[in-house]
Design an enzyme around this catalytic site. Structure first.
Site, mmCIF file in Angstrom:
data_model
loop_
_atom_site.group_PDB
_atom_site.id
_atom_site.type_symbol
_atom_site.label_atom_id
_atom_site.label_comp_id
_atom_site.label_asym_id
_atom_site.label_seq_id
_atom_site.Cartn_x
_atom_site.Cartn_y
_atom_site.Cartn_z
ATOM 1 N N ALA A 30 0.715 5.688 -2.086
ATOM 2 C CA ALA A 30 1.438 5.203 -3.714
ATOM 3 C C ALA A 30 2.086 4.637 -3.953
ATOM 4 O O ALA A 30 2.162 4.017 -5.286
ATOM 5 C CB ALA A 30 0.521 6.504 -4.518
ATOM 6 N N ARG B 104 0.756 -1.008 -0.259
ATOM 7 C CA ARG B 104 0.059 -0.217 -0.290
ATOM 8 C C ARG B 104 0.884 0.643 0.797
ATOM 9 O O ARG B 104 1.755 1.245 0.034
ATOM 10 C CB ARG B 104 -1.358 -0.154 1.613
ATOM 11 C CG ARG B 104 -0.141 -0.554 2.320
ATOM 12 C CD ARG B 104 -1.009 0.072 3.781
ATOM 13 N NE ARG B 104 -0.452 1.574 3.182
ATOM 14 C CZ ARG B 104 0.887 2.264 4.019
ATOM 15 N NH1 ARG B 104 1.983 1.552 3.310
ATOM 16 N NH2 ARG B 104 0.501 3.610 4.000
ATOM 17 N N ARG C 223 -7.797 -0.784 -7.206
ATOM 18 C CA ARG C 223 -7.535 0.596 -6.158
ATOM 19 C C ARG C 223 -7.333 2.028 -7.255
ATOM 20 O O ARG C 223 -6.237 1.924 -8.210
ATOM 21 C CB ARG C 223 -6.416 0.999 -5.144
ATOM 22 C CG ARG C 223 -6.107 -0.081 -4.118
ATOM 23 C CD ARG C 223 -5.810 -0.107 -2.260
ATOM 24 N NE ARG C 223 -6.108 0.907 -2.132
ATOM 25 C CZ ARG C 223 -5.428 1.544 -0.854
ATOM 26 N NH1 ARG C 223 -4.569 1.148 -1.362
ATOM 27 N NH2 ARG C 223 -6.604 2.613 -0.093
ATOM 28 N N ASP D 139 -1.588 10.686 -2.360
ATOM 29 C CA ASP D 139 -2.209 9.691 -3.460
ATOM 30 C C ASP D 139 -2.398 9.607 -4.478
ATOM 31 O O ASP D 139 -2.210 9.223 -5.619
ATOM 32 C CB ASP D 139 -3.708 9.366 -3.499
ATOM 33 C CG ASP D 139 -2.858 7.802 -1.939
ATOM 34 O OD1 ASP D 139 -3.374 8.506 -0.877
ATOM 35 O OD2 ASP D 139 -2.685 6.339 -2.399
ATOM 36 N N ASN E 81 -5.031 12.596 0.037
ATOM 37 C CA ASN E 81 -4.345 11.732 0.702
ATOM 38 C C ASN E 81 -5.151 11.126 1.647
ATOM 39 O O ASN E 81 -6.593 11.278 1.545
ATOM 40 C CB ASN E 81 -3.431 13.178 1.541
ATOM 41 C CG ASN E 81 -2.322 11.690 1.660
ATOM 42 O OD1 ASN E 81 -2.257 10.651 1.705
ATOM 43 N ND2 ASN E 81 -2.095 12.200 3.187
ATOM 44 N N GLN F 290 -3.071 2.666 10.137
ATOM 45 C CA GLN F 290 -1.789 2.862 9.147
ATOM 46 C C GLN F 290 -0.440 3.866 9.885
ATOM 47 O O GLN F 290 0.658 3.546 9.896
ATOM 48 C CB GLN F 290 -1.370 3.549 7.833
ATOM 49 C CG GLN F 290 -1.597 2.259 6.867
ATOM 50 C CD GLN F 290 -3.487 2.914 6.922
ATOM 51 O OE1 GLN F 290 -4.210 3.372 7.618
ATOM 52 N NE2 GLN F 290 -4.272 2.552 5.663
HETATM 53 O O1 MRU Z 1 -4.686 3.001 1.904
HETATM 54 P P1 MRU Z 1 -3.375 3.615 2.217
HETATM 55 O O2 MRU Z 1 -2.877 3.125 3.302
HETATM 56 O O3 MRU Z 1 -2.769 2.799 0.758
HETATM 57 O O4 MRU Z 1 -3.395 5.075 1.834
HETATM 58 C C1 MRU Z 1 -2.065 5.862 2.090
HETATM 59 C C2 MRU Z 1 -1.866 7.282 2.112
HETATM 60 O O5 MRU Z 1 -2.643 7.831 1.842
HETATM 61 C C3 MRU Z 1 -0.444 7.656 1.299
HETATM 62 O O6 MRU Z 1 -0.162 8.698 2.439
HETATM 63 C C4 MRU Z 1 -0.034 8.271 0.235
HETATM 64 O O7 MRU Z 1 -0.317 6.941 -0.420
HETATM 65 C C5 MRU Z 1 0.756 8.417 0.344
HETATM 66 S S1 MRU Z 1 2.826 6.893 0.568
HETATM 67 C C6 MRU Z 1 3.826 7.533 -0.255
#
Ligand code: MRU
Length: 352
Positions: free
Chosen positions: A54, A52, A95, A243, A253, A202
């Site tokens: 981006a 997970r 996603r 994201d 995000n 997270q």
């Molecule tokens: O749902 P996730 O855990 O994939 O969400 C991740 C985020 O929102 C991060 O802030 C984003 O992807 C940036 S990662 C460098």
């Protein structure tokens, strides 16, 4: 960053003929690695957040794409291309919000088109090489983001971050966390407030784990505490990842980012977004066009596997929100710090 503990994390590793991922759904309690040999399991790993963040989603999808096309018959380019598009479309359904997924697949498809006169077996090898390049580039880019962000971090700063943007979410180092790792290495005496990041935690599970491994002073807070800390002057700087960033700077995000940005403005706290240019989507004019992933309701009706809401409760679970660009102080990128007017500055970056 020399021998830092964060660099030891290999969330994604290509191992000759398959992908090994650190399955993030088990962290921090167990470090479980999964060996993945087919595109279907990559899709599942992205969908279920085993991999997970981006940039990491883009990298995993690139390797997954290779695993998918590797199996295709080596007859005509035309029939190969039909299947290539089908595999790319399939991966894109995993996603919708992180543009890096689309970005990586578009890059691989363009590479295939550029080599359409070659044997299919050769094209397959070129795709693998490009997937590895995407992975390697991400590591270099994130290091640069960390270095470029250093000037924003004053000595003895309290930095707040949301979700996870570290080595787990990228090829290495991270984006927002890369700035934090670099600031710590530069002996800036920083302390980090880590938002737990409901519903999938997270922040609590992953960011705390990465920061503690790197021995960076931190405290875990619930998302709803951030505003009060800002009001009390306990936050000097906020850095988050993204994201997808639209051409005007509006930023998708993890859900909970938008309220942080509004409260940051109200309390005069600088609010920065750290992103590689691959997360900026110049095809979308503004944030209202960004597709927002909606996830299963049981993620919010339960906590740590236990149901916390009545049976059959109705839920709404958007995974991301969009922060309007007016709340963003600047973007930290591999090409430097971008200040408003974002639309103008992004256009310059993408035409240079
Ligand atoms: O749902 P996730 O855990 O994939 O969400 C991740 C985020 O929102 C991060 O802030 C984003 O992807 C940036 S990662 C460098």
């Amino acid at each position: 960053m020399g021998s830092d503990t964060d660099t030891a994390i290999k969330a994604i590793e290509w191992r000759g003929d398959h992908l090994r991922i650190l399955d993030q759904t088990y962290l921090p309690n167990r470090e479980v690695y999964s060996d993945i040999e087919d595109v279907g399991r990559i899709w599942e790993a992205i969908k279920k957040l085993r991999v997970r963040g981006a940039p990491a989603i883009g990298i995993a999808a690139a390797y997954g794409f290779y695993l998918g096309i590797k199996e295709l018959p080596e007859s005509t380019f035309e029939s190969f291309w039909v299947e290539v598009e089908r595999i790319a479309e399939y991966l894109e359904t995993a996603r919708p919000t992180a543009v890096n997924l689309h970005w990586a697949l578009s890059r691989l498809k363009s590479t295939i088109q550029a080599h359409k006169d070659k044997d299919i077996s050769e094209i397959k090898e070129i795709v693998l090489k490009t997937a590895k390049t995407i992975h390697d580039e991400d590591k270099r880019i994130n290091k640069k983001i960390g270095e470029n962000g250093l000037e924003l971090v004053k000595k003895k700063s309290n930095i707040l971050t949301h979700c996870n943007t570290g080595s787990l979410a990228t090829g290495q180092y991270g984006t927002a966390l890369s700035v934090i790792f670099h600031a710590h290495q530069a002996a800036k005496d920083i302390h980090v407030w880590v938002d737990e990041t409901r519903p999938l935690l997270q922040g609590a599970r992953l960011t705390s784990w990465e920061l503690m491994n790197a021995e960076i002073p931190m405290k875990l807070i619930t998302d709803s505490m951030a505003g009060s800390l800002m009001q009390q002057g306990k936050v000097d700087l906020i850095i988050v990842g993204a994201d997808r960033v639209a051409a005007n700077g509006d930023t998708a995000n993890k859900i909970g980012t938008y309220p942080l940005a509004v409260l940051a403005k109200e309390n005069d706290v600088p609010f920065y977004v750290a992103v590689p240019l691959s997360t900026i989507d110049m095809e979308l004019e503004s944030g209202d066009k960004i597709p927002i992933e909606e996830r299963e309701g049981d993620e919010i009706a339960s906590f740590n596997g236990s149901q916390v809401a009545p049976d059959k409760v109705e839920t709404y679970n958007p995974a991301f929100d969009v922060t309007p660009h007016k709340y963003i102080t600047g973007f930290i990128t591999e090409r430097g710090i971008i200040k408003p007017d974002f639309k103008e500055e992004f256009e310059k970056l993408f035409t240079d």
